[in-house]
Design a protein around this motif. Structure first.
Motif, PDB file in Angstrom:
ATOM      1  N   GLY A 144       6.037  12.026  -0.583  1.00  0.00           N
ATOM      2  CA  GLY A 144       4.617  12.143  -0.886  1.00  0.00           C
ATOM      3  C   GLY A 144       3.883  10.899  -0.419  1.00  0.00           C
ATOM      4  O   GLY A 144       3.059  10.944   0.489  1.00  0.00           O
ATOM      5  N   GLU A 145       4.212   9.777  -1.030  1.00  0.00           N
ATOM      6  CA  GLU A 145       3.723   8.482  -0.583  1.00  0.00           C
ATOM      7  C   GLU A 145       4.899   7.522  -0.480  1.00  0.00           C
ATOM      8  O   GLU A 145       5.843   7.590  -1.289  1.00  0.00           O
ATOM      9  N   ARG A 146       4.827   6.651   0.513  1.00  0.00           N
ATOM     10  CA  ARG A 146       5.887   5.666   0.727  1.00  0.00           C
ATOM     11  C   ARG A 146       5.342   4.285   0.392  1.00  0.00           C
ATOM     12  O   ARG A 146       4.201   3.948   0.731  1.00  0.00           O
ATOM     13  N   VAL A 147       6.153   3.479  -0.278  1.00  0.00           N
ATOM     14  CA  VAL A 147       5.777   2.098  -0.567  1.00  0.00           C
ATOM     15  C   VAL A 147       5.930   1.292   0.724  1.00  0.00           C
ATOM     16  O   VAL A 147       7.030   1.159   1.259  1.00  0.00           O
ATOM     17  N   HIS A 148       4.816   0.773   1.203  1.00  0.00           N
ATOM     18  CA  HIS A 148       4.787   0.065   2.483  1.00  0.00           C
ATOM     19  C   HIS A 148       4.263  -1.347   2.264  1.00  0.00           C
ATOM     20  O   HIS A 148       3.215  -1.544   1.634  1.00  0.00           O
ATOM     21  N   ALA A 149       4.969  -2.339   2.783  1.00  0.00           N
ATOM     22  CA  ALA A 149       4.582  -3.732   2.625  1.00  0.00           C
ATOM     23  C   ALA A 149       4.064  -4.300   3.938  1.00  0.00           C
ATOM     24  O   ALA A 149       4.665  -4.085   4.994  1.00  0.00           O
ATOM     25  N   ILE A 180       0.845  -1.193   0.000  1.00  0.00           N
ATOM     26  CA  ILE A 180       0.000   0.000   0.000  1.00  0.00           C
ATOM     27  C   ILE A 180       0.881   1.244   0.000  1.00  0.00           C
ATOM     28  O   ILE A 180       2.079   1.178   0.290  1.00  0.00           O
ATOM     29  N   GLY A 181       0.272   2.374  -0.314  1.00  0.00           N
ATOM     30  CA  GLY A 181       0.951   3.650  -0.197  1.00  0.00           C
ATOM     31  C   GLY A 181       0.536   4.326   1.099  1.00  0.00           C
ATOM     32  O   GLY A 181      -0.653   4.363   1.440  1.00  0.00           O
ATOM     33  N   VAL A 182       1.512   4.834   1.842  1.00  0.00           N
ATOM     34  CA  VAL A 182       1.216   5.550   3.084  1.00  0.00           C
ATOM     35  C   VAL A 182       1.844   6.936   3.007  1.00  0.00           C
ATOM     36  O   VAL A 182       2.816   7.155   2.265  1.00  0.00           O
ATOM     37  N   PRO A 183       1.332   7.906   3.744  1.00  0.00           N
ATOM     38  CA  PRO A 183       1.853   9.278   3.648  1.00  0.00           C
ATOM     39  C   PRO A 183       3.314   9.355   4.053  1.00  0.00           C
ATOM     40  O   PRO A 183       3.763   8.675   4.988  1.00  0.00           O
ATOM     41  N   ASP A 184       4.047  10.187   3.353  1.00  0.00           N
ATOM     42  CA  ASP A 184       5.465  10.376   3.646  1.00  0.00           C
ATOM     43  C   ASP A 184       5.831  11.825   3.358  1.00  0.00           C
ATOM     44  O   ASP A 184       5.541  12.342   2.277  1.00  0.00           O
ATOM     45  N   LYS A 189      10.874   1.109  -6.323  1.00  0.00           N
ATOM     46  CA  LYS A 189       9.651   0.339  -6.082  1.00  0.00           C
ATOM     47  C   LYS A 189       9.759  -0.524  -4.831  1.00  0.00           C
ATOM     48  O   LYS A 189       8.747  -0.998  -4.310  1.00  0.00           O
ATOM     49  N   SER A 190      10.968  -0.735  -4.366  1.00  0.00           N
ATOM     50  CA  SER A 190      11.181  -1.578  -3.201  1.00  0.00           C
ATOM     51  C   SER A 190      10.520  -0.956  -1.966  1.00  0.00           C
ATOM     52  O   SER A 190      10.541   0.269  -1.799  1.00  0.00           O
ATOM     53  N   PRO A 191       9.919  -1.750  -1.099  1.00  0.00           N
ATOM     54  CA  PRO A 191       9.254  -1.181   0.082  1.00  0.00           C
ATOM     55  C   PRO A 191      10.221  -0.379   0.955  1.00  0.00           C
ATOM     56  O   PRO A 191      11.298  -0.874   1.308  1.00  0.00           O
ATOM     57  N   ARG A 192       9.833   0.830   1.278  1.00  0.00           N
ATOM     58  CA  ARG A 192      10.644   1.645   2.184  1.00  0.00           C
ATOM     59  C   ARG A 192      10.368   1.293   3.638  1.00  0.00           C
ATOM     60  O   ARG A 192      11.141   1.643   4.522  1.00  0.00           O
ATOM     61  N   SER A 193       9.246   0.639   3.868  1.00  0.00           N
ATOM     62  CA  SER A 193       8.923   0.165   5.211  1.00  0.00           C
ATOM     63  C   SER A 193       8.183  -1.159   5.088  1.00  0.00           C
ATOM     64  O   SER A 193       7.487  -1.408   4.105  1.00  0.00           O
ATOM     65  N   VAL A 194       8.369  -2.014   6.083  1.00  0.00           N
ATOM     66  CA  VAL A 194       7.769  -3.349   6.084  1.00  0.00           C
ATOM     67  C   VAL A 194       7.145  -3.601   7.450  1.00  0.00           C
ATOM     68  O   VAL A 194       7.732  -3.311   8.487  1.00  0.00           O
ATOM     69  N   GLU A 195       5.958  -4.151   7.424  1.00  0.00           N
ATOM     70  CA  GLU A 195       5.217  -4.469   8.644  1.00  0.00           C
ATOM     71  C   GLU A 195       4.889  -5.960   8.607  1.00  0.00           C
ATOM     72  O   GLU A 195       4.337  -6.459   7.622  1.00  0.00           O
ATOM     73  N   PHE A 196       5.241  -6.688   9.670  1.00  0.00           N
ATOM     74  CA  PHE A 196       4.952  -8.122   9.734  1.00  0.00           C
ATOM     75  C   PHE A 196       3.694  -8.345  10.575  1.00  0.00           C
ATOM     76  O   PHE A 196       3.567  -7.823  11.688  1.00  0.00           O
ATOM     77  N   VAL A 197       2.745  -9.122  10.025  1.00  0.00           N
ATOM     78  CA  VAL A 197       1.483  -9.391  10.715  1.00  0.00           C
ATOM     79  C   VAL A 197       1.200 -10.889  10.664  1.00  0.00           C
ATOM     80  O   VAL A 197       1.786 -11.631   9.871  1.00  0.00           O
ATOM     81  N   ASP A 198       0.266 -11.317  11.529  1.00  0.00           N
ATOM     82  CA  ASP A 198      -0.100 -12.736  11.561  1.00  0.00           C
ATOM     83  C   ASP A 198      -1.057 -13.099  10.441  1.00  0.00           C
ATOM     84  O   ASP A 198      -1.088 -14.242   9.974  1.00  0.00           O
TER      85      ASP A 198
END
Length: 515
Positions: A446-451, A438-442, A478-487
């Motif tokens: 402007g927008e950050r690629v977030h995984a 997804i894109g998140v505010p940065d 295009k590589s994620p600038r931030s990554v979030e791990f979820v169950d």
């Protein structure tokens, strides 16, 4: 009209005026015309026939300018490669378009073995750099010197001018086909607005010349006469030096570039008083950044352009005066002189003013279609209107306010990133069970690629490892600038990932869902 028309006119009216300035090298329009005609002759001698695609993989230079003219002069079709893409992505675009002749400079010559391995039909490579010519590659200057000028083929009008690759919703790039009329109408229509280009002036090319945004600036400057001042790539020191030394007046920049310039001590100490017009696009600009930019470029007026490659690329313009308006400055402006813009519902019926719908655009700047993708072309151009995939509303005065993206796309630092491309790359890592991008505010991009990633049972990995993995498959930006791990990822009853739920907490306080 035809792209080379600008060259003929410049030679007729101002043959001794500098056409290009690149480092210590300056070439007049007469010199440029001679070199273009010789390069076109060389391309024909190499077997380039009418309609063949000729690619270039290079940083900005005066030779890039010559390529843009010599290819249509030879009755061929442009295919500028995205220099920020991985070798796999570039090879795909070359193979998909059937490009068999490629110009490459010093910066990208090391990529040739990978390109040739992935695209064996690449028959001829021309080295257009200033360093030593690699083995098995033809030298650009030798070709120019060895061939006598040929007459212009006068390729133009509705004929194909170029195939310009963008990211794809399905994970592979798609080629946007633009005609000569498409590109020229968009450039002239934008120039007709009056705030884009100084007639007969000097335009700085710091944004990448493969990109339709800078290519529109190149087209307009060529048509209006004047000089192209070119730096290899965006760098605040190089930009400041070019503006100071050559007194450039116009530039096409993206907001992140403007922010870097505004915050650079080198730029703040430079004399940028020659700048008159700055066109920016891809996203709005914050008032704070605009204020800082105005201090380093106090004589410049700022215009925002909204559009896409499929629109050659401009649809709307936000004039300098509108930047001071408390409400309008949050918009993407109004339809450019060459464009018709509407906001429609799911049935393509225009919605009342103030109602959110999809932005659709009509005009002679709308693409011919997607290369070898008739079904996607028919969907995008249904009813004769280009469906942008952007959700927006229009006010009573015709200002367009973009509030969301109906297609799964992120705009980061002025570059389009399709989530599917990143998700496909992430999914190839053995530790990844499922993922959503997804894109998140940065504030900077402007927008950050977030995984958002779910790992395989018992698997371990890190955000950095995933980023490095994706960079082997797709472009670094295009590589994620931030990554979030979820169950687990939220899914609908039909099993579709609910990205709006993932985005909600990041965008909760925003008045729109895009930057």
């Amino acid at each position: 009209m035809h792209i080379t028309q600008a060259l003929h006119r410049a030679v007729q009216q101002a043959p001794d005026l500098p056409a290009t300035v690149f480092g210590e090298r300056t070439r007049t329009w007469a010199e440029c015309a001679d070199r273009v005609a010789r390069l076109a002759a060389a391309l024909r001698a190499l077997g380039v026939a009418s309609g063949d695609r000729v690619g270039i993989l290079a940083l900005n230079s005066d030779r890039y300018h010559e390529y843009l003219l010599a290819v249509p002069w030879a009755d061929a079709v442009l295919n500028p490669a995205n220099v920020r893409w991985s070798a796999a992505e570039i090879a795909y675009s070359l193979a998909d378009s059937g490009t068999r002749v490629l110009l490459v400079d010093d910066a990208f010559a090391p990529m040739l073995p990978a390109l040739r391995a992935a695209h064996p039909e690449l028959a001829t490579v021309i080295h257009c750099g200033d360093g030593p010519t690699p083995a098995g590659v033809l030298a650009y200057e030798d070709l120019v010197a060895a061939h006598e000028p040929v007459e212009d083929a006068f390729r133009g009008g509705a004929s194909l001018a170029g195939v310009f690759y963008t990211g794809g919703t399905t994970g592979s790039p798609k080629g946007v086909m633009l005609s000569h009329d498409n590109m020229i109408i968009s450039a002239l229509g934008t120039a007709a607005n009056g705030s884009f280009m100084t007639p007969g002036g000097r335009t700085l090319h710091a944004a990448p010349m493969f990109h339709l945004a800078d290519l529109a600036a190149w087209t307009a400057r060529s048509l209006l006469g004047g000089t192209h001042v070119i730096v290899p790539a965006f760098d605040p020191t190089a930009v400041a030096a070019a503006v100071e030394t050559h007194r450039t007046e116009d530039a096409l920049l993206v907001p992140v570039m403007i922010q870097v310039l505004a915050d650079s001590p080198v730029v703040q100490a430079a004399d940028l008083s020659s700048m008159r017009r700055v066109l920016y696009g891809a996203s709005p600009i914050s008032e704070a950044v605009l204020d800082r930019a105005a201090k380093v470029m106090p004589t410049a007026e700022f215009t925002q352009a909204y559009g896409m490659t499929e629109l050659s690329p401009v649809a709307t313009l936000l004039d300098p005066a509108d930047h001071a308006h408390p409400v309008r400055r949050r918009s993407a402006g109004r339809a450019a002189p060459h464009a018709l813009v509407r906001i429609v519902d799911a049935d393509d019926v225009e919605v009342p003013r103030g109602t959110v719908g999809e932005v659709v655009v009509r005009g002679d700047h709308v693409m011919l279609g997607y290369w070898n993708r008739p079904e996607e072309t028919a969907t995008a151009l249904r009813g004769g209107w280009m469906h942008t995939g952007d959700g927006a509303y229009m006010d009573e005065d015709g200002y367009v306010f973009v509030v969301d993206r109906l297609k799964d796309m992120i705009v980061s630092g002025g570059e389009n990133v399709y989530s599917a491309e990143v998700e496909n790359a992430l999914a190839r890592h053995p530790a990844v069970a499922s993922c959503a991008v997804i894109g998140v505010p940065d504030d900077e991009w402007g927008e950050r690629v977030h995984a958002v990633v779910v790992l395989q049972p018992g698997a371990e990995t890190s955000a950095e490892e995933l980023r490095e993995h994706t960079k082997t498959l797709i472009a670094g930006y295009k590589s994620p600038r931030s990554v979030e791990f979820v169950d687990a990822l939220p899914v609908s009853g039909a099993g579709k990932i609910l990205k709006r739920e993932l985005r909600a907490r990041y965008w909760a306080d925003a008045d729109r869902q895009v930057h």
